[in-house]
Scaffold this active site. Sequence first.
Site, PDB file in Angstrom:
ATOM      1  N   VAL A 153       0.805  -1.219   0.000  1.00 14.47           N
ATOM      2  CA  VAL A 153       0.000   0.000   0.000  1.00 14.47           C
ATOM      3  C   VAL A 153       0.840   1.273   0.000  1.00 14.47           C
ATOM      4  O   VAL A 153       0.334   2.340  -0.333  1.00 14.47           O
ATOM      5  CB  VAL A 153      -0.975   0.036   1.200  1.00 14.47           C
ATOM      6  N   TYR A 154       2.109   1.194   0.382  1.00  9.97           N
ATOM      7  CA  TYR A 154       2.924   2.407   0.421  1.00  9.97           C
ATOM      8  C   TYR A 154       3.347   2.871  -0.966  1.00  9.97           C
ATOM      9  O   TYR A 154       3.731   4.020  -1.149  1.00  9.97           O
ATOM     10  CB  TYR A 154       4.169   2.197   1.292  1.00  9.97           C
ATOM     11  N   GLU A 155       3.342   1.957  -1.928  1.00 17.82           N
ATOM     12  CA  GLU A 155       3.634   2.294  -3.323  1.00 17.82           C
ATOM     13  C   GLU A 155       4.974   3.002  -3.506  1.00 17.82           C
ATOM     14  O   GLU A 155       5.115   3.898  -4.352  1.00 17.82           O
ATOM     15  CB  GLU A 155       2.507   3.157  -3.909  1.00 17.82           C
TER      16      GLU A 155
END
Length: 367
Positions: free
Chosen positions: A72-74
Amino acid sequence: MSNDQVPLIKLNDGNSIPVVAFVRHVSQPVAPAPRRTTDRQGTGTVLYNKDCKDQVISAISVGFNSLDGAQVYENTKYIGQAIKQAADGKKIYLTNKWGKSGDSDDVNEPRRVLEGMLQELGVKQLDLYLIHFPVKNSLIDQWKVMEQIKKDGLAKSIGVSNFREEDLQAIQDKWEIPPAVNQVGTEAGSGHLLWKYGLSHPPALRAATRAELNWPIGLGMPRSLARFASLRRTLTNQLEYHPYVAHEPLMKRLRSLMDKHQIKVQAYAPLATLHSAAGGPVDAAVEKVANDEFKTPAQVLLQWAAQYGGGTVVTTTRNLDRQREQLEAFTKQKPLSDNAVKEITEAAKGKFYRKYLKENIWDHAKP
C-alpha cells in the site's frame, strides 16, 4: 555506519530476523532532530507513492539492516534504488506485505504482487512476506498461496499482520507452515480511516481523509487513497502494541495463541506512550528506568516492546539523530533489567489506551 551488530531473533522456521526494523513509508527530508521528544509514528497515509530514497539511505548509513514496507505504500521502487546506492554489499533484511484491495478474485494475487516487488527491489527473494490484513472470505486460500511462495523460495519466511486470535484460529487447522510473525501496531495508515468512517465510495473516503489529515482544499488526493474505497471492513484491522494495550485480555489471549505456535510479535507504535498517550501512569516508570539505566525514554520503550513482546519492533523517524538513537537502543544499550520490564508493565496496568480501531475491531472481537 555503526559497526555494532543488530541482535537477531530466531523464528519458528529456523530463520532469524533483526530485532529492529526501519519502516519505510515516511518520506520527508532527513534533518537534525529538533528539540522534542520523538517523531510522531507512521505518517505514511499522506506519503504513499513518494520518493523515500533519501530517508532509507540515511537509515542504512546509521546502521539499520532491516527494512519494512508494504504494497500500500507504493514506494518499493525507491527502496530498491536506496539499497543499490547505499547498501554497498551489506545484507539488508527485507520485509514486505501484500494487501491493497480486499475484493480481488485472484487467489494468486499475493504471488503476483510479490513478483513485482522483487523486480523493483532488485532481489530474487524476500526475507519475510506478510499478509497485511486478514481477508475473511479467503484466509485459508491465501495462506496456502503464502506457503507455496515459501516452498518455491520467493520468501524465506512468511507471516501475517494485524491478525486477532480468531483470525489465526481460522487458518491454524489448515496450515502446513504456521506464520513466523504477526506484525501488530500502527499509528496511522489509510486502513484505519475506513474503519473509523465506515466508508464505501471514493468521494466520501476522500472527504473523510481530507478532514482527518487537514488535506489542503484544491490539492489532489493520491489515487492510491481513492482506491482504498474498495476495501471491505474485514480487511483493515491494524493493532497497537505498547504498555497500555499489552495487558488487555484480548491481546493477552492473542499472545497466548501466538506463543503456543512460536509466532513472534512485530510491534508497531512502541513509542505511543511518549506522544498520543503521554501523561499517563507509565511515564514516571519509564523516566525512572531511563535515568537508572542511562537511556532515553524512547530507547526504554523500544526495548520494552521487544523484550516484553518477545519479538521485534518496527520504528521510524525522518531525523538522523533519532534514527541513530533508536538503533542504538539495540546496538549499544544493554537490555532492560527484569525489574525494569516488570516496573513498566505493572505501571501500565493503571491505564488502558487504544488509539485506533477499538470501536470497529476490538469491540467486535471474540469475547
